[in-house]
Design an enzyme around this catalytic site. Structure first.
Site, PDB file in Angstrom:
ATOM      1  N   ASN A  90      16.161  44.014 -10.021  1.00  0.00           N
ATOM      2  CA  ASN A  90      15.351  44.145 -11.231  1.00  0.00           C
ATOM      3  C   ASN A  90      15.909  43.278 -12.350  1.00  0.00           C
ATOM      4  OD1 ASN A  90      13.846  46.160  -9.910  1.00  0.00           O
ATOM      5  ND2 ASN A  90      15.295  47.743 -10.539  1.00  0.00           N
ATOM      6  N   HIS A 103      22.460  42.847 -10.637  1.00  0.00           N
ATOM      7  CA  HIS A 103      22.838  43.624  -9.455  1.00  0.00           C
ATOM      8  C   HIS A 103      21.724  43.610  -8.423  1.00  0.00           C
ATOM      9  CE1 HIS A 103      21.068  46.340 -12.460  1.00  0.00           C
ATOM     10  NE2 HIS A 103      20.532  47.009 -11.444  1.00  0.00           N
TER      11      HIS A 103
HETATM   12  P1  5GP Z   1      18.568  49.210 -12.209  1.00  0.00           P
HETATM   13  O1  5GP Z   1      17.436  50.136 -12.564  1.00  0.00           O
HETATM   14  O2  5GP Z   1      19.227  48.618 -13.435  1.00  0.00           O
HETATM   15  O3  5GP Z   1      18.140  48.162 -11.217  1.00  0.00           O
HETATM   16  O4  5GP Z   1      19.606  50.095 -11.437  1.00  0.00           O
HETATM   17  C1  5GP Z   1      20.870  50.451 -11.948  1.00  0.00           C
HETATM   18  C2  5GP Z   1      21.537  51.307 -10.901  1.00  0.00           C
HETATM   19  O5  5GP Z   1      22.867  51.527 -11.314  1.00  0.00           O
HETATM   20  C3  5GP Z   1      20.893  52.679 -10.721  1.00  0.00           C
HETATM   21  O6  5GP Z   1      20.479  52.835  -9.368  1.00  0.00           O
HETATM   22  C4  5GP Z   1      22.000  53.657 -11.092  1.00  0.00           C
HETATM   23  O7  5GP Z   1      22.029  54.819 -10.298  1.00  0.00           O
HETATM   24  C5  5GP Z   1      23.251  52.814 -10.910  1.00  0.00           C
HETATM   25  N1  5GP Z   1      24.345  53.233 -11.765  1.00  0.00           N
HETATM   26  C6  5GP Z   1      24.284  53.432 -13.115  1.00  0.00           C
HETATM   27  N2  5GP Z   1      25.482  53.808 -13.587  1.00  0.00           N
HETATM   28  C7  5GP Z   1      26.327  53.838 -12.530  1.00  0.00           C
HETATM   29  C8  5GP Z   1      27.708  54.160 -12.393  1.00  0.00           C
HETATM   30  O8  5GP Z   1      28.411  54.501 -13.344  1.00  0.00           O
HETATM   31  N3  5GP Z   1      28.246  54.076 -11.154  1.00  0.00           N
HETATM   32  C9  5GP Z   1      27.497  53.685 -10.069  1.00  0.00           C
HETATM   33  N4  5GP Z   1      28.134  53.636  -8.881  1.00  0.00           N
HETATM   34  N5  5GP Z   1      26.193  53.390 -10.168  1.00  0.00           N
HETATM   35  C10 5GP Z   1      25.604  53.465 -11.375  1.00  0.00           C
END
Ligand code: 5GP
Length: 139
Positions: A90, A103
């Site tokens: 994303n 990511h």
């Molecule tokens: P996005 O919506 O930005 O593509 O996804 C971010 C991802 O990061 C989410 O799936 C969320 O669960 C993960 N995430 C957010 N904070 C943390 C964290 O502190 N540790 C880990 N391992 N994952 C995280």
């Protein structure tokens, strides 16, 4: 391109300031389990470079992530037994990016149906010759 403010939660993970379940790391890349998995084995793969979105990532970091993603996908499938997976990436809050550090999600699709659900609303292609040329020119 680097951010001015390098303090996302992933920066803290990279700096070992907060814990995570690491599954892979090298000079350019870190992979670890997502804290809120949508499927068992849901893994995040991030560059060490603090770019916000993929279009801002250096070719060097992009190449390093591209080289390792297939390995991590194979490892996630081997460890979980999944036979299929999605890569989700994303860019921008409007596109569901919550953490402003590039990511890739590696999300196994399991037999119980857990994994990524996709709503794919198709539009008419229409006359896109100019659009194709505009994109080609911009590349
Ligand atoms: P996005 O919506 O930005 O593509 O996804 C971010 C991802 O990061 C989410 O799936 C969320 O669960 C993960 N995430 C957010 N904070 C943390 C964290 O502190 N540790 C880990 N391992 N994952 C995280």
């Amino acid at each position: 391109m680097a951010r001015d403010d390098e303090t996302t939660i992933f920066t803290k993970i990279l700096r070992n300031e907060i814990p995570c379940h690491r599954v892979y790391e090298d000079d350019h890349v870190l992979a670890f389990l997502d804290i809120n998995p949508i499927a068992r084995g849901h893994t995040l793969v991030i560059p060490r470079e603090p770019a916000v979105t993929l279009d801002q990532l250096s070719a060097e970091s992009a190449a390093a992530i591209g080289a390792v993603l297939p390995r991590i996908a194979r490892a996630v499938m081997a460890a979980t037994g999944a036979k299929a997976f999605n890569i989700l990436q994303n860019n921008g809050a409007e596109a569901h990016q919550a953490v402003m550090h590039v990511h890739f999600h590696v999300i196994p699709k399991h037999a119980d149906g857990s994994g990524l659900g996709i709503g794919w609303k198709v539009e008419k292609l229409g006359d896109v010759a100019d659009l194709a040329k505009a994109i080609a020119d911009a590349v």
